[in-house]
Design an enzyme around this catalytic site. Structure first.
Site, PDB file in Angstrom:
ATOM      1  N   GLY A  82       0.803  -1.223   0.000  1.00  0.00           N
ATOM      2  CA  GLY A  82       0.000   0.000   0.000  1.00  0.00           C
ATOM      3  C   GLY A  82       0.829   1.263   0.000  1.00  0.00           C
ATOM      4  O   GLY A  82       0.490   2.233   0.680  1.00  0.00           O
ATOM      5  N   THR A  83       1.913   1.261  -0.765  1.00  0.00           N
ATOM      6  CA  THR A  83       2.831   2.404  -0.752  1.00  0.00           C
ATOM      7  C   THR A  83       2.180   3.697  -1.224  1.00  0.00           C
ATOM      8  O   THR A  83       2.582   4.782  -0.800  1.00  0.00           O
ATOM      9  CB  THR A  83       4.075   2.111  -1.607  1.00  0.00           C
ATOM     10  OG1 THR A  83       3.657   1.750  -2.924  1.00  0.00           O
ATOM     11  CG2 THR A  83       4.900   0.985  -1.013  1.00  0.00           C
ATOM     12  N   ARG A  84       1.162   3.609  -2.062  1.00  0.00           N
ATOM     13  CA  ARG A  84       0.500   4.828  -2.548  1.00  0.00           C
ATOM     14  C   ARG A  84      -0.321   5.503  -1.462  1.00  0.00           C
ATOM     15  O   ARG A  84      -0.686   6.665  -1.593  1.00  0.00           O
ATOM     16  CB  ARG A  84      -0.385   4.516  -3.755  1.00  0.00           C
ATOM     17  CG  ARG A  84       0.431   4.170  -4.993  1.00  0.00           C
ATOM     18  CD  ARG A  84      -0.470   3.842  -6.145  1.00  0.00           C
ATOM     19  NE  ARG A  84      -0.984   2.482  -5.916  1.00  0.00           N
ATOM     20  CZ  ARG A  84      -1.595   1.749  -6.822  1.00  0.00           C
ATOM     21  NH1 ARG A  84      -1.808   2.231  -8.015  1.00  0.00           N
ATOM     22  NH2 ARG A  84      -2.011   0.548  -6.542  1.00  0.00           N
ATOM     23  N   MET A  85      -0.618   4.794  -0.389  1.00  0.00           N
ATOM     24  CA  MET A  85      -1.419   5.366   0.698  1.00  0.00           C
ATOM     25  C   MET A  85      -0.611   6.369   1.521  1.00  0.00           C
ATOM     26  O   MET A  85      -1.186   7.216   2.190  1.00  0.00           O
ATOM     27  CB  MET A  85      -1.950   4.262   1.616  1.00  0.00           C
ATOM     28  CG  MET A  85      -2.861   3.264   0.946  1.00  0.00           C
ATOM     29  SD  MET A  85      -4.385   3.976   0.335  1.00  0.00           S
ATOM     30  CE  MET A  85      -5.347   4.057   1.822  1.00  0.00           C
ATOM     31  N   LYS A  86       0.701   6.225   1.513  1.00  0.00           N
ATOM     32  CA  LYS A  86       1.581   7.117   2.282  1.00  0.00           C
ATOM     33  C   LYS A  86       1.125   7.237   3.736  1.00  0.00           C
ATOM     34  O   LYS A  86       0.931   8.313   4.270  1.00  0.00           O
ATOM     35  CB  LYS A  86       1.675   8.484   1.614  1.00  0.00           C
ATOM     36  CG  LYS A  86       2.164   8.392   0.169  1.00  0.00           C
ATOM     37  CD  LYS A  86       2.767   9.662  -0.305  1.00  0.00           C
ATOM     38  CE  LYS A  86       3.163   9.637  -1.753  1.00  0.00           C
ATOM     39  NZ  LYS A  86       3.839   8.511  -2.262  1.00  0.00           N
TER      40      LYS A  86
END
Length: 145
Positions: free
Chosen positions: A15-19
């Site tokens: 879920g790296t895009r969730m930051k």
């Protein structure tokens, strides 16, 4: 439906895009986590077993489901994609399900009726069934080829 149903929820992604430090499937929408919405969509089908595939941030997910009946986790390590995640879940299944419903933990609003229709279609066809959609602007969505 008299055939046993198993449910596999894919939730191993980073879920790296969730930051965020919160695991992707534990972010809340409408007062419930994405994962809780997914589970609510299959609970009326009374699956004999539900496996949540975990990887990165698994401690958060394990903490969120602790004590909930019928749920257990399967570890995907290393995280080698969706097919590998399903293989990891398969090893954790204790039943010979008539149908195994595979869902994404970050796709929260698939209605129970849609899940039921997928199960019924799989039983009718005695083979795999896939749910997809046509996006006006597919962007980074995956593709069926």
């Amino acid at each position: 439906m008299n055939e046993p149903i198993a449910c596999v929820v894919l939730a191993a992604g980073k879920g790296t895009r969730m930051k965020s430090q919160i695991h992707k499937v534990l972010h809340k929408v409408g007062g419930r986590s994405l994962l809780d919405h997914v589970l609510a969509g299959v609970e009326p089908l009374n699956p004999e077993q539900t496996i949540i595939v975990v990887g990165s941030g698994r401690e958060q997910i394990e903490g969120a489901i602790k004590g909930r009946q019928g749920l257990k986790t399967a570890l995907q390590e290393p995280q080698n994609g969706t097919g590998h995640a399903v293989q990891c879940a398969q090893a954790a299944l204790d039943i010979s399900a008539g149908v195994t419903l595979i869902l994404y933990g970050d796709v929260p609003f698939v209605p129970t009726d849609t899940n039921r229709a997928l199960v019924e279609k799989a039983l009718e066809s005695a083979g795999p069934v896939v749910l997809g959609f046509e996006a006006h602007d597919p962007g980074s969505y995956g593709r069926f080829v």
